[in-house]
Design a protein around this motif. Structure first.
Motif, PDB file in Angstrom:
ATOM      1  N   VAL A 257       0.838  -1.202   0.000  1.00 21.77           N
ATOM      2  CA  VAL A 257       0.000   0.000   0.000  1.00 21.77           C
ATOM      3  C   VAL A 257       0.874   1.253   0.000  1.00 21.77           C
ATOM      4  O   VAL A 257       0.598   2.235  -0.700  1.00 21.77           O
ATOM      5  CB  VAL A 257      -0.957  -0.003   1.212  1.00 21.77           C
ATOM      6  CG1 VAL A 257      -1.647   1.351   1.356  1.00 21.77           C
ATOM      7  CG2 VAL A 257      -1.985  -1.109   1.065  1.00 21.77           C
ATOM      8  N   TYR A 258       1.957   1.208   0.776  1.00 18.22           N
ATOM      9  CA  TYR A 258       2.859   2.357   0.853  1.00 18.22           C
ATOM     10  C   TYR A 258       3.496   2.637  -0.510  1.00 18.22           C
ATOM     11  O   TYR A 258       3.572   3.794  -0.952  1.00 18.22           O
ATOM     12  CB  TYR A 258       3.933   2.092   1.905  1.00 18.22           C
ATOM     13  CG  TYR A 258       4.980   3.177   2.009  1.00 18.22           C
ATOM     14  CD1 TYR A 258       4.638   4.466   2.402  1.00 18.22           C
ATOM     15  CD2 TYR A 258       6.311   2.916   1.715  1.00 18.22           C
ATOM     16  CE1 TYR A 258       5.590   5.467   2.498  1.00 18.22           C
ATOM     17  CE2 TYR A 258       7.274   3.906   1.809  1.00 18.22           C
ATOM     18  CZ  TYR A 258       6.914   5.180   2.199  1.00 18.22           C
ATOM     19  OH  TYR A 258       7.853   6.162   2.288  1.00 18.22           O
ATOM     20  N   VAL A 259       3.961   1.576  -1.190  1.00 18.17           N
ATOM     21  CA  VAL A 259       4.560   1.747  -2.514  1.00 18.17           C
ATOM     22  C   VAL A 259       3.534   2.323  -3.482  1.00 18.17           C
ATOM     23  O   VAL A 259       3.844   3.205  -4.292  1.00 18.17           O
ATOM     24  CB  VAL A 259       5.107   0.407  -3.038  1.00 18.17           C
ATOM     25  CG1 VAL A 259       5.547   0.545  -4.494  1.00 18.17           C
ATOM     26  CG2 VAL A 259       6.279  -0.061  -2.192  1.00 18.17           C
ATOM     27  N   CYS A 260       2.295   1.852  -3.389  1.00 15.42           N
ATOM     28  CA  CYS A 260       1.235   2.355  -4.273  1.00 15.42           C
ATOM     29  C   CYS A 260       0.954   3.842  -4.015  1.00 15.42           C
ATOM     30  O   CYS A 260       0.690   4.601  -4.955  1.00 15.42           O
ATOM     31  CB  CYS A 260      -0.043   1.540  -4.090  1.00 15.42           C
ATOM     32  SG  CYS A 260       0.065  -0.140  -4.749  1.00 15.42           S
ATOM     33  N   THR A 261       1.017   4.250  -2.751  1.00 11.44           N
ATOM     34  CA  THR A 261       0.795   5.670  -2.452  1.00 11.44           C
ATOM     35  C   THR A 261       1.952   6.514  -2.975  1.00 11.44           C
ATOM     36  O   THR A 261       1.745   7.668  -3.378  1.00 11.44           O
ATOM     37  CB  THR A 261       0.621   5.916  -0.942  1.00 11.44           C
ATOM     38  OG1 THR A 261       1.795   5.467  -0.239  1.00 11.44           O
ATOM     39  CG2 THR A 261      -0.592   5.177  -0.411  1.00 11.44           C
ATOM     40  N   ILE A 262       3.164   5.955  -2.968  1.00  8.44           N
ATOM     41  CA  ILE A 262       4.301   6.672  -3.556  1.00  8.44           C
ATOM     42  C   ILE A 262       4.049   6.909  -5.040  1.00  8.44           C
ATOM     43  O   ILE A 262       4.217   8.018  -5.553  1.00  8.44           O
ATOM     44  CB  ILE A 262       5.613   5.880  -3.347  1.00  8.44           C
ATOM     45  CG1 ILE A 262       6.010   5.880  -1.871  1.00  8.44           C
ATOM     46  CG2 ILE A 262       6.740   6.477  -4.183  1.00  8.44           C
ATOM     47  CD1 ILE A 262       7.216   5.023  -1.564  1.00  8.44           C
ATOM     48  N   LEU A 263       3.634   5.855  -5.734  1.00 13.99           N
ATOM     49  CA  LEU A 263       3.326   5.987  -7.155  1.00 13.99           C
ATOM     50  C   LEU A 263       2.170   6.965  -7.380  1.00 13.99           C
ATOM     51  O   LEU A 263       2.202   7.786  -8.290  1.00 13.99           O
ATOM     52  CB  LEU A 263       2.985   4.626  -7.746  1.00 13.99           C
ATOM     53  CG  LEU A 263       4.158   3.666  -7.982  1.00 13.99           C
ATOM     54  CD1 LEU A 263       3.646   2.276  -8.349  1.00 13.99           C
ATOM     55  CD2 LEU A 263       5.071   4.196  -9.086  1.00 13.99           C
ATOM     56  N   GLY A 264       1.150   6.852  -6.518  1.00 17.19           N
ATOM     57  CA  GLY A 264      -0.019   7.709  -6.662  1.00 17.19           C
ATOM     58  C   GLY A 264       0.308   9.172  -6.472  1.00 17.19           C
ATOM     59  O   GLY A 264      -0.281  10.042  -7.136  1.00 17.19           O
ATOM     60  N   THR A 265       1.249   9.466  -5.571  1.00 16.55           N
ATOM     61  CA  THR A 265       1.652  10.845  -5.329  1.00 16.55           C
ATOM     62  C   THR A 265       2.204  11.489  -6.591  1.00 16.55           C
ATOM     63  O   THR A 265       2.050  12.699  -6.809  1.00 16.55           O
ATOM     64  CB  THR A 265       2.708  10.904  -4.206  1.00 16.55           C
ATOM     65  OG1 THR A 265       2.173  10.311  -3.026  1.00 16.55           O
ATOM     66  CG2 THR A 265       3.126  12.333  -3.908  1.00 16.55           C
ATOM     67  N   PHE A 266       2.829  10.681  -7.429  1.00 16.77           N
ATOM     68  CA  PHE A 266       3.351  11.214  -8.691  1.00 16.77           C
ATOM     69  C   PHE A 266       2.335  11.097  -9.830  1.00 16.77           C
ATOM     70  O   PHE A 266       2.090  12.050 -10.572  1.00 16.77           O
ATOM     71  CB  PHE A 266       4.633  10.478  -9.087  1.00 16.77           C
ATOM     72  CG  PHE A 266       5.162  10.897 -10.429  1.00 16.77           C
ATOM     73  CD1 PHE A 266       5.879  12.081 -10.564  1.00 16.77           C
ATOM     74  CD2 PHE A 266       4.917  10.139 -11.564  1.00 16.77           C
ATOM     75  CE1 PHE A 266       6.352  12.491 -11.802  1.00 16.77           C
ATOM     76  CE2 PHE A 266       5.391  10.543 -12.805  1.00 16.77           C
ATOM     77  CZ  PHE A 266       6.106  11.724 -12.925  1.00 16.77           C
ATOM     78  N   LEU A 267       1.725   9.925  -9.965  1.00 14.40           N
ATOM     79  CA  LEU A 267       0.902   9.656 -11.141  1.00 14.40           C
ATOM     80  C   LEU A 267      -0.397  10.456 -11.165  1.00 14.40           C
ATOM     81  O   LEU A 267      -0.806  10.955 -12.216  1.00 14.40           O
ATOM     82  CB  LEU A 267       0.590   8.155 -11.226  1.00 14.40           C
ATOM     83  CG  LEU A 267       1.787   7.244 -11.478  1.00 14.40           C
ATOM     84  CD1 LEU A 267       1.348   5.788 -11.465  1.00 14.40           C
ATOM     85  CD2 LEU A 267       2.449   7.578 -12.816  1.00 14.40           C
ATOM     86  N   TYR A 268      -1.075  10.580 -10.007  1.00 17.28           N
ATOM     87  CA  TYR A 268      -2.375  11.250 -10.007  1.00 17.28           C
ATOM     88  C   TYR A 268      -2.284  12.704 -10.468  1.00 17.28           C
ATOM     89  O   TYR A 268      -3.012  13.112 -11.397  1.00 17.28           O
ATOM     90  CB  TYR A 268      -3.024  11.172  -8.630  1.00 17.28           C
ATOM     91  CG  TYR A 268      -4.291  11.994  -8.529  1.00 17.28           C
ATOM     92  CD1 TYR A 268      -5.487  11.541  -9.093  1.00 17.28           C
ATOM     93  CD2 TYR A 268      -4.293  13.241  -7.903  1.00 17.28           C
ATOM     94  CE1 TYR A 268      -6.642  12.300  -9.029  1.00 17.28           C
ATOM     95  CE2 TYR A 268      -5.444  14.007  -7.832  1.00 17.28           C
ATOM     96  CZ  TYR A 268      -6.615  13.525  -8.393  1.00 17.28           C
ATOM     97  OH  TYR A 268      -7.748  14.289  -8.336  1.00 17.28           O
ATOM     98  N   PRO A 269      -1.417  13.526  -9.870  1.00 13.40           N
ATOM     99  CA  PRO A 269      -1.390  14.937 -10.312  1.00 13.40           C
ATOM    100  C   PRO A 269      -0.900  15.105 -11.741  1.00 13.40           C
ATOM    101  O   PRO A 269      -1.406  15.961 -12.479  1.00 13.40           O
ATOM    102  CB  PRO A 269      -0.447  15.612  -9.305  1.00 13.40           C
ATOM    103  CG  PRO A 269       0.373  14.516  -8.748  1.00 13.40           C
ATOM    104  CD  PRO A 269      -0.495  13.300  -8.746  1.00 13.40           C
ATOM    105  N   THR A 270       0.087  14.301 -12.151  1.00 15.25           N
ATOM    106  CA  THR A 270       0.609  14.459 -13.512  1.00 15.25           C
ATOM    107  C   THR A 270      -0.412  13.993 -14.551  1.00 15.25           C
ATOM    108  O   THR A 270      -0.556  14.608 -15.609  1.00 15.25           O
ATOM    109  CB  THR A 270       1.923  13.681 -13.683  1.00 15.25           C
ATOM    110  OG1 THR A 270       1.743  12.312 -13.255  1.00 15.25           O
ATOM    111  CG2 THR A 270       3.033  14.312 -12.875  1.00 15.25           C
TER     112      THR A 270
END
Length: 363
Positions: A257-270
């Protein structure tokens, strides 16, 4: 400081980043003030915020009457490293990431008043205390220490060393009450870029980043992601604590879940900005097509002369070139350097998962 005096200070500041710095979190202010004549922010972070915990760790190693587990020492050391650098990371996001984003935002949001309004809103927001965030992380860190009490006792926190159980609780409180503010960075970045995505962005097909100027969004997102991913330094210690009360699958699920949130922090806004930019480009392309068809229609009029004919042909060529420039520009803010940083931010927690779960089996 009043709004007028603040504006005056920003206009006369030597550092262009100060133009968009409307406030600083108290941790950032402590870092900026220096310590013992030292001004380097990373060293100040260690001296002002990490020194007490470093000394307590040294005392624990000296007093505890036990043979320490190498894995526990490494895990604890990594966590202590993060505690030393976390105040610096808060300062870096507050004083570098946010102001530099607003400085470059004018490339895609040319209205200076809009940029200034966003800067005031979000730098002020980050500077303010966040009681709910602090309460959440304080409860979480204290609960983790409580769950790992048996592990702490097995590592010498008994007898004369039992006092270090209480210092560990103080350590958890410090992380929850002070350092947890760093986790506001991803939340604030998501909200900020989400609001930017709703604005009337100006896509520059000739921008040197070859992304229409959107690289500023990518760099803000990836810098936030990298700062957030440093908390994975605490994963090995969390694995040690959780292993005493939970199965490996729970630990693995948490880390995933933590790794997914790391990815989400970048992918969602971009992705959000990219979708918005595509919509705006489609509108611009349609406008160019209409202009092109209008010029073509004018060329069919019977009262044209050679000069007007030449001017219209040149206009058609200009519109065609403009259309091609807009149509060819990439609108996802991803460059090789950004991609490499994203891979690095995801690799760190994955490395800890691999070491924890697979290396012992290989040995």
């Amino acid at each position: 400081m009043t709004a007028d005096s603040g504006a005056s200070d920003r206009l006369t500041a030597g550092d262009p980043l100060e133009q968009y710095d409307y406030g600083s979190h108290w941790v950032s202010e402590q870092i900026s003030r220096g310590a013992l004549g030292i001004q380097h922010p990373l060293l100040v972070s260690v001296l002002k915020f990490g020194l007490v915990w470093n000394l307590l760790a040294a005392a624990y190693l000296a007093v505890a009457d036990t043979t320490f587990s190498p894995g526990y020492l490494v895990a604890s050391g990594l966590g202590l490293l993060w505690v030393n650098i976390a105040p610096y990371l808060i300062w870096y996001y507050d004083e570098r990431v946010l102001p530099s984003f607003f400085e470059r935002l004018g490339e895609i949001l040319p209205e200076e008043a809009s940029v200034d309004e966003l800067a005031e809103k979000y730098t002020t927001m980050f500077a303010e205390p966040q009681p709910l965030v602090a309460a959440f992380w304080t409860v979480g860190t204290v609960a983790i220490v409580f769950a790992g009490t048996d592990v702490l006792r097995a590592q010498g926190m008994v007898g004369t060393g039992s006092v270090f159980i209480w210092t560990t609780y103080a350590y958890a409180l410090f992380i929850g009450l002070v350092l947890s503010h760093g986790f506001m960075g991803p939340v604030l970045t998501l909200r900020l870029i989400g609001e930017v995505a709703e604005a009337d962005l100006q896509i520059d097909p000739l921008h040197p980043d070859n992304l229409g100027g959107l690289s500023t969004v990518g760099y803000c997102a990836i810098r936030t992601t990298l700062l957030y991913s440093t908390a994975s330094l605490f994963l090995p210690l969390l694995f040690r604590f959780s292993a005493a009360s939970a199965s490996g699958i729970v630990i693995f699920a948490f880390a995933t879940v933590y790794v997914c949130t790391i990815l989400g922090t970048f992918l969602y806004p971009t992705l959000r900005v990219s979708l918005r930019a595509h919509t705006l480009r489609d509108t611009a392309l349609e406008r160019i097509r209409r202009e092109y068809r209008q010029v073509e229609a004018e060329m069919q009029t019977p009262d044209r002369d050679e000069l007007s004919e030449l001017n219209r042909r040149l206009e058609l060529q200009r519109l065609q070139t403009k259309y091609q420039n807009f149509n060819s520009v990439s609108l996802y803010p991803l460059q090789t350097s950004i991609l490499a940083r994203l891979a690095g931010s995801v690799f760190l927690p994955l490395l800890f998962i691999f070491v924890e779960f697979y290396v012992p089996k290989l040995i």
